[in-house]
Design a protein around this motif. Structure first.
Motif, mmCIF file in Angstrom:
data_model
loop_
_atom_site.group_PDB
_atom_site.id
_atom_site.type_symbol
_atom_site.label_atom_id
_atom_site.label_comp_id
_atom_site.label_asym_id
_atom_site.label_seq_id
_atom_site.Cartn_x
_atom_site.Cartn_y
_atom_site.Cartn_z
ATOM 1 N N TYR A 2 -100.518 -26.486 12.494
ATOM 2 C CA TYR A 2 -99.654 -26.660 11.155
ATOM 3 C C TYR A 2 -98.865 -24.905 10.924
ATOM 4 O O TYR A 2 -99.350 -24.165 10.546
ATOM 5 C CB TYR A 2 -100.462 -26.936 10.395
ATOM 6 C CG TYR A 2 -101.488 -27.090 10.586
ATOM 7 C CD1 TYR A 2 -100.375 -28.990 10.317
ATOM 8 C CD2 TYR A 2 -102.429 -27.278 10.976
ATOM 9 C CE1 TYR A 2 -101.958 -29.593 11.372
ATOM 10 C CE2 TYR A 2 -103.613 -28.616 11.834
ATOM 11 C CZ TYR A 2 -102.839 -30.138 11.201
ATOM 12 O OH TYR A 2 -103.865 -30.626 11.927
ATOM 13 N N GLY A 3 -97.516 -25.342 10.405
ATOM 14 C CA GLY A 3 -96.312 -24.529 10.052
ATOM 15 C C GLY A 3 -95.913 -23.568 11.213
ATOM 16 O O GLY A 3 -96.163 -24.229 12.300
ATOM 17 N N SER A 15 -102.481 -24.417 5.284
ATOM 18 C CA SER A 15 -101.284 -24.166 5.828
ATOM 19 C C SER A 15 -100.443 -24.816 4.702
ATOM 20 O O SER A 15 -98.959 -24.430 4.538
ATOM 21 C CB SER A 15 -100.797 -24.829 6.942
ATOM 22 O OG SER A 15 -100.807 -26.563 6.840
ATOM 23 N N LEU A 16 -100.917 -25.629 3.631
ATOM 24 C CA LEU A 16 -100.371 -25.774 2.220
ATOM 25 C C LEU A 16 -99.709 -24.299 1.373
ATOM 26 O O LEU A 16 -98.628 -24.341 0.210
ATOM 27 C CB LEU A 16 -100.443 -26.547 1.421
ATOM 28 C CG LEU A 16 -101.206 -27.840 2.591
ATOM 29 C CD1 LEU A 16 -101.861 -28.944 1.339
ATOM 30 C CD2 LEU A 16 -99.546 -28.556 2.898
ATOM 31 N N SER A 17 -100.671 -23.553 1.398
ATOM 32 C CA SER A 17 -100.901 -21.362 0.961
ATOM 33 C C SER A 17 -100.226 -20.450 1.337
ATOM 34 O O SER A 17 -100.098 -20.127 0.867
ATOM 35 C CB SER A 17 -102.059 -21.622 -0.191
ATOM 36 O OG SER A 17 -103.050 -21.646 0.861
ATOM 37 N N ARG A 62 -104.850 -28.057 8.459
ATOM 38 C CA ARG A 62 -104.012 -28.651 7.204
ATOM 39 C C ARG A 62 -103.402 -28.254 6.036
ATOM 40 O O ARG A 62 -102.715 -27.781 5.491
ATOM 41 C CB ARG A 62 -103.620 -29.739 7.753
ATOM 42 C CG ARG A 62 -102.587 -30.764 7.277
ATOM 43 C CD ARG A 62 -102.597 -32.153 7.118
ATOM 44 N NE ARG A 62 -104.306 -32.957 6.660
ATOM 45 C CZ ARG A 62 -104.963 -33.022 8.618
ATOM 46 N NH1 ARG A 62 -104.447 -33.102 9.603
ATOM 47 N NH2 ARG A 62 -106.138 -33.501 8.574
ATOM 48 N N THR A 63 -104.731 -27.973 5.418
ATOM 49 C CA THR A 63 -105.248 -28.048 3.857
ATOM 50 C C THR A 63 -104.678 -26.326 3.964
ATOM 51 O O THR A 63 -103.766 -25.795 2.711
ATOM 52 C CB THR A 63 -106.185 -27.712 2.801
ATOM 53 O OG1 THR A 63 -106.397 -29.724 3.805
ATOM 54 C CG2 THR A 63 -106.348 -27.425 1.834
ATOM 55 N N SER A 65 -108.304 -30.576 9.977
ATOM 56 C CA SER A 65 -108.402 -30.802 8.047
ATOM 57 C C SER A 65 -108.563 -29.541 7.239
ATOM 58 O O SER A 65 -107.595 -29.654 6.198
ATOM 59 C CB SER A 65 -109.585 -31.995 7.648
ATOM 60 O OG SER A 65 -109.032 -31.547 5.845
ATOM 61 N N ARG A 66 -109.057 -28.608 7.512
ATOM 62 C CA ARG A 66 -108.950 -27.019 6.362
ATOM 63 C C ARG A 66 -108.008 -26.612 7.179
ATOM 64 O O ARG A 66 -106.866 -26.059 6.058
ATOM 65 C CB ARG A 66 -110.620 -26.731 7.321
ATOM 66 C CG ARG A 66 -111.367 -27.157 6.025
ATOM 67 C CD ARG A 66 -112.680 -26.598 6.418
ATOM 68 N NE ARG A 66 -113.957 -26.970 5.642
ATOM 69 C CZ ARG A 66 -114.895 -26.318 5.784
ATOM 70 N NH1 ARG A 66 -115.729 -24.908 6.734
ATOM 71 N NH2 ARG A 66 -116.040 -26.788 4.930
ATOM 72 N N PRO A 79 -106.065 -18.989 8.684
ATOM 73 C CA PRO A 79 -104.502 -19.206 8.131
ATOM 74 C C PRO A 79 -103.742 -17.821 8.995
ATOM 75 O O PRO A 79 -104.471 -16.391 9.065
ATOM 76 C CB PRO A 79 -105.675 -18.978 6.689
ATOM 77 C CG PRO A 79 -105.879 -18.080 7.113
ATOM 78 C CD PRO A 79 -107.247 -18.371 8.708
#
Length: 79
Positions: free
Chosen positions: A71-72, A42-44, A39-40, A36-37, A11
């Motif tokens: 991602y992001g 990047s949501l927070s 991507r998840t 997958s991890r 992250p």
């Protein structure tokens, strides 16, 4: 020499000054899980990447990392 491939989701957190700094990476079992991890994550956080790296941990000899996904708002230096 025993070469192994490591998969990691990393992250990036935006500081109060607006710069992106890497957070704590999470090892994954394979490419799909790393993506997958990331991507998840990047949501927070501001951004995340999934990457792989081959090498021999016993010797500390590693090839350059290969970016698998972004991602992001990932930093340009990640290339």
């Amino acid at each position: 020499m025993s070469t192994i491939t490591y998969y990691v989701a990393l992250p990036f957190i935006r500081t109060e000054e607006g710069t992106l700094v890497p957070g704590e990476g999470v090892e994954a079992q394979n490419e799909h899980q790393a993506k997958s991890r990331a991507r998840t994550m990047s949501l927070s956080v501001a951004a995340a990447i999934a990457f792989s790296r081959k090498g021999d941990a016993d010797l500390g000899d590693f090839e350059p990392a290969e970016i698998l996904a972004r991602y992001g708002d990932t930093p340009d230096e990640v290339d």
